[in-house]
Design a protein around this motif. Structure first.
Motif, PDB file in Angstrom:
ATOM      1  N   ARG A 113       0.858  -1.069   0.327  1.00  0.00           N
ATOM      2  CA  ARG A 113       0.196   0.160  -0.189  1.00  0.00           C
ATOM      3  C   ARG A 113       1.193   1.094  -0.230  1.00  0.00           C
ATOM      4  O   ARG A 113       1.350   1.386   0.652  1.00  0.00           O
ATOM      5  N   ILE A 114       0.633   1.796  -1.530  1.00  0.00           N
ATOM      6  CA  ILE A 114       1.452   2.943  -1.328  1.00  0.00           C
ATOM      7  C   ILE A 114       0.524   4.808  -0.707  1.00  0.00           C
ATOM      8  O   ILE A 114      -0.566   4.445  -1.103  1.00  0.00           O
ATOM      9  N   ASP A 115       1.577   5.416   0.122  1.00  0.00           N
ATOM     10  CA  ASP A 115       0.565   6.179   0.167  1.00  0.00           C
ATOM     11  C   ASP A 115       1.444   7.888  -0.017  1.00  0.00           C
ATOM     12  O   ASP A 115       2.849   7.505   0.646  1.00  0.00           O
ATOM     13  N   CYS A 116       0.871   9.032  -0.514  1.00  0.00           N
ATOM     14  CA  CYS A 116       1.593   9.640  -0.943  1.00  0.00           C
ATOM     15  C   CYS A 116       0.851  10.822  -0.518  1.00  0.00           C
ATOM     16  O   CYS A 116      -0.861  11.514  -0.860  1.00  0.00           O
ATOM     17  N   ASP A 117       1.823  11.937   0.794  1.00  0.00           N
ATOM     18  CA  ASP A 117       1.093  13.088   1.353  1.00  0.00           C
ATOM     19  C   ASP A 117       2.061  14.123   0.892  1.00  0.00           C
ATOM     20  O   ASP A 117       3.378  14.333   0.948  1.00  0.00           O
ATOM     21  N   VAL A 118       1.847  15.058   0.799  1.00  0.00           N
ATOM     22  CA  VAL A 118       2.203  16.229   0.316  1.00  0.00           C
ATOM     23  C   VAL A 118       1.917  17.257   0.634  1.00  0.00           C
ATOM     24  O   VAL A 118       1.193  17.383   1.233  1.00  0.00           O
ATOM     25  N   ILE A 119       2.584  17.218   0.951  1.00  0.00           N
ATOM     26  CA  ILE A 119       3.782  18.396   2.382  1.00  0.00           C
ATOM     27  C   ILE A 119       3.785  20.039   2.273  1.00  0.00           C
ATOM     28  O   ILE A 119       3.212  20.265   2.206  1.00  0.00           O
ATOM     29  N   GLN A 120       3.957  19.872   0.438  1.00  0.00           N
ATOM     30  CA  GLN A 120       3.947  21.254  -0.316  1.00  0.00           C
ATOM     31  C   GLN A 120       3.391  21.459  -1.660  1.00  0.00           C
ATOM     32  O   GLN A 120       4.395  20.380  -2.530  1.00  0.00           O
ATOM     33  N   ALA A 121       2.892  22.212  -1.969  1.00  0.00           N
ATOM     34  CA  ALA A 121       2.321  21.945  -3.173  1.00  0.00           C
ATOM     35  C   ALA A 121       2.772  23.271  -3.782  1.00  0.00           C
ATOM     36  O   ALA A 121       2.607  24.117  -3.346  1.00  0.00           O
ATOM     37  N   ASP A 122       3.394  23.179  -5.318  1.00  0.00           N
ATOM     38  CA  ASP A 122       3.667  23.593  -5.986  1.00  0.00           C
ATOM     39  C   ASP A 122       3.841  23.564  -7.704  1.00  0.00           C
ATOM     40  O   ASP A 122       4.439  24.161  -8.345  1.00  0.00           O
ATOM     41  N   GLY A 123       2.547  22.761  -7.485  1.00  0.00           N
ATOM     42  CA  GLY A 123       2.388  22.338  -9.488  1.00  0.00           C
ATOM     43  C   GLY A 123       3.340  20.506  -9.340  1.00  0.00           C
ATOM     44  O   GLY A 123       3.880  21.012  -8.671  1.00  0.00           O
ATOM     45  N   GLY A 124       2.243  19.720  -9.992  1.00  0.00           N
ATOM     46  CA  GLY A 124       3.222  18.597 -10.157  1.00  0.00           C
ATOM     47  C   GLY A 124       2.832  18.499  -9.227  1.00  0.00           C
ATOM     48  O   GLY A 124       3.561  17.003  -9.371  1.00  0.00           O
ATOM     49  N   THR A 125       1.837  17.707  -8.043  1.00  0.00           N
ATOM     50  CA  THR A 125       1.875  16.560  -7.071  1.00  0.00           C
ATOM     51  C   THR A 125       1.736  15.708  -7.427  1.00  0.00           C
ATOM     52  O   THR A 125       2.032  14.623  -6.980  1.00  0.00           O
ATOM     53  N   ARG A 126       1.033  15.261  -8.568  1.00  0.00           N
ATOM     54  CA  ARG A 126       0.705  14.154  -9.009  1.00  0.00           C
ATOM     55  C   ARG A 126       1.565  13.432  -9.869  1.00  0.00           C
ATOM     56  O   ARG A 126       2.323  11.550  -9.698  1.00  0.00           O
ATOM     57  N   THR A 127       2.802  14.176 -10.030  1.00  0.00           N
ATOM     58  CA  THR A 127       3.912  13.259 -10.965  1.00  0.00           C
ATOM     59  C   THR A 127       5.191  13.282 -10.296  1.00  0.00           C
ATOM     60  O   THR A 127       5.633  11.753 -10.486  1.00  0.00           O
ATOM     61  N   ALA A 128       5.141  13.974  -9.121  1.00  0.00           N
ATOM     62  CA  ALA A 128       5.839  13.605  -8.231  1.00  0.00           C
ATOM     63  C   ALA A 128       5.835  12.649  -7.223  1.00  0.00           C
ATOM     64  O   ALA A 128       6.656  12.198  -6.823  1.00  0.00           O
ATOM     65  N   SER A 129       4.503  12.305  -7.347  1.00  0.00           N
ATOM     66  CA  SER A 129       3.686  11.533  -5.823  1.00  0.00           C
ATOM     67  C   SER A 129       4.215   9.699  -7.142  1.00  0.00           C
ATOM     68  O   SER A 129       4.711   9.255  -5.923  1.00  0.00           O
ATOM     69  N   ILE A 130       4.262   9.740  -8.038  1.00  0.00           N
ATOM     70  CA  ILE A 130       4.464   8.491  -9.092  1.00  0.00           C
ATOM     71  C   ILE A 130       5.768   8.604  -8.797  1.00  0.00           C
ATOM     72  O   ILE A 130       5.982   6.919  -9.100  1.00  0.00           O
ATOM     73  N   SER A 131       6.662   9.763  -8.855  1.00  0.00           N
ATOM     74  CA  SER A 131       8.031   9.178  -9.756  1.00  0.00           C
ATOM     75  C   SER A 131       8.658   8.811  -7.671  1.00  0.00           C
ATOM     76  O   SER A 131       9.205   7.968  -8.017  1.00  0.00           O
ATOM     77  N   GLY A 132       8.185   9.734  -6.932  1.00  0.00           N
ATOM     78  CA  GLY A 132       8.753   8.964  -5.685  1.00  0.00           C
ATOM     79  C   GLY A 132       8.226   7.621  -5.009  1.00  0.00           C
ATOM     80  O   GLY A 132       8.490   7.193  -4.176  1.00  0.00           O
ATOM     81  N   ALA A 133       6.704   7.417  -5.659  1.00  0.00           N
ATOM     82  CA  ALA A 133       6.100   5.633  -5.223  1.00  0.00           C
ATOM     83  C   ALA A 133       7.467   4.708  -6.213  1.00  0.00           C
ATOM     84  O   ALA A 133       6.989   3.641  -5.742  1.00  0.00           O
ATOM     85  N   TYR A 134       7.526   4.765  -6.987  1.00  0.00           N
ATOM     86  CA  TYR A 134       8.385   4.254  -7.698  1.00  0.00           C
ATOM     87  C   TYR A 134       9.925   3.368  -7.101  1.00  0.00           C
ATOM     88  O   TYR A 134      10.401   2.409  -6.389  1.00  0.00           O
ATOM     89  N   VAL A 135      10.566   4.302  -6.368  1.00  0.00           N
ATOM     90  CA  VAL A 135      11.587   4.927  -5.192  1.00  0.00           C
ATOM     91  C   VAL A 135      11.059   4.009  -3.612  1.00  0.00           C
ATOM     92  O   VAL A 135      11.718   2.893  -3.511  1.00  0.00           O
ATOM     93  N   ALA A 136       9.886   4.616  -3.324  1.00  0.00           N
ATOM     94  CA  ALA A 136       9.650   3.725  -2.371  1.00  0.00           C
ATOM     95  C   ALA A 136       9.326   2.519  -2.617  1.00  0.00           C
ATOM     96  O   ALA A 136       9.685   1.466  -1.861  1.00  0.00           O
ATOM     97  N   LEU A 137       8.509   2.178  -3.800  1.00  0.00           N
ATOM     98  CA  LEU A 137       8.324   0.695  -3.973  1.00  0.00           C
ATOM     99  C   LEU A 137       9.906   0.043  -3.294  1.00  0.00           C
ATOM    100  O   LEU A 137       9.461  -1.358  -3.406  1.00  0.00           O
ATOM    101  N   HIS A 138      10.433   0.507  -4.505  1.00  0.00           N
ATOM    102  CA  HIS A 138      11.654  -0.321  -4.968  1.00  0.00           C
ATOM    103  C   HIS A 138      12.764  -0.696  -3.611  1.00  0.00           C
ATOM    104  O   HIS A 138      12.464  -1.989  -3.305  1.00  0.00           O
ATOM    105  N   ARG A 139      12.503  -0.034  -3.011  1.00  0.00           N
ATOM    106  CA  ARG A 139      13.216   0.167  -1.408  1.00  0.00           C
ATOM    107  C   ARG A 139      12.519  -0.763  -0.771  1.00  0.00           C
ATOM    108  O   ARG A 139      12.555  -1.839   0.432  1.00  0.00           O
TER     109      ARG A 139
END
Length: 239
Positions: A113-139
C-alpha cells in the motif's frame, strides 16, 4: 521567459531522499522544486479477497494534501468524511502506474500500500507522487526479498511522471504553480524507462491543442522523465 527563468525543456531541481521515515518498509521524500511529497510503501502479508488463491499480489495507493500544503489552509478530507473526485482520480492513477511496471505474480499474494502525502504544493503533485512511489516501492521490494517474502524483484521496468503544458504559446516542461494556473493546455505523462506510455492526461483550457503540440509535449516529457529516472537511480544507488 518562464516565471521561474527556466528554459522550456528544463526541469525544476529534483531531489529524492530515500528511507525518509523510520517505520515504513519503503519510503522517500521527493522534491520537484517547491513541490514536496512524502511517499511510503507498506507491506501487507495478505492480498485483496478477489485475488485470493490466484497467486497474484496487488499494489494500491492513497493520496492526500496536508492542510497547509497550499497558500490557504484546506480542510482535511477525513474531517469532511468524503474524498474529493480529484483525490480519488490521483490515487487510482498512482496505483495503475505502479502496477503497469510490476509482475504481480512475483508478489505471491502479498499487497503493498503506497501513501503519498503532499507536504507542500507548487504544481505537479501527482507526477511527483508517481516518481517518488517508484523509489519507495523499490525499497519495499528490497525489504521483502531480504525477508524471504518474494524470490526476485517484481519490477519489469522503471517508471516516472512529469507535467508539460502550453504556456503563453510555448510548450514547456514541468509546470510550477504560476504556469499551471495560467496554462492554455495542461498535460501529465506517465512513461516507462523503456519508452512505453502508461498514461497521458491532457486538457485544453482556452482553445484546442493540435496533434503537433501534443507530440511536442510528449518529446518534452521524455526529456523530463529521463532526468527523473537519473535522480531515481541515484537515490537508490543503482546504475
Amino acid at each position: 521567459m518562464r516565471p521561474s527563468g527556466r528554459a522550456v525543456d528544463e526541469m525544476r531541481k529534483i531531489e529524492i531522499i530515500p528511507d525518509f521515515t523510520k517505520h515504513a518498509e519503503g519510503s522517500c521524500l521527493v522534491k520537484f522544486g517547491d513541490t514536496h511529497v512524502l511517499v511510503t510503501a507498506s507491506f501487507e502479508d495478505r492480498t485483496p479477497p478477489w485475488l485470493r488463491d490466484t497467486g497474484n499480489g496487488w499494489i494500491t495507493a492513497e493520496y492526500g494534501m496536508l492542510p497547509r500544503s497550499t497558500h490557504d489552509r484546506m480542510g482535511r478530507e477525513a474531517a469532511r468524511g468524503k474524498q474529493s473526485g480529484r483525490t480519488q482520480e490521483i490515487q487510482r492513477l498512482i496505483g495503475r502506474a505502479m502496477r503497469a511496471v510490476v509482475d504481480l505474480s512475483a508478489l505471491k499474494e502479498k499487497q503493498v500500500r503506497i501513501d503519498c502525502d503532499v507536504i507542500q504544493a507548487d504544481g505537479g503533485t501527482r507526477t511527483a507522487s508517481i516518481s517518488g512511489a517508484y523509489v519507495a516501492l523499490h525499497r519495499c521490494f528490497e525489504w521483502m526479498r531480504a525477508g524471504g517474502y518474494i524470490d526476485r524483484s517484481p519490477f519489469k521496468d522503471t517508471i516516472a511522471a512529469v507535467s508539460c503544458g502550453i504556456y503563453e504559446g510555448n510548450a514547456v516542461l514541468d509546470l510550477d504553480y504560476p504556469e499551471d494556473s495560467a496554462a492554455s493546455t495542461d498535460a501529465n505523462f506517465v512513461l516507462t524507462g523503456k519508452g512505453g506510455i502508461v498514461e497521458v492526461q491532457g486538457t485544453a483550457e482556452e482553445e484546442a491543442f493540435s496533434e503537433e503540440e501534443l507530440l511536442r509535449l510528449l518529446r518534452l516529457a521524455r526529456i523530463g522523465c529521463d532526468a527523473i529516472g537519473a535522480a531515481q537511480k541515484a537515490a537508490l544507488g543503482i546504475s
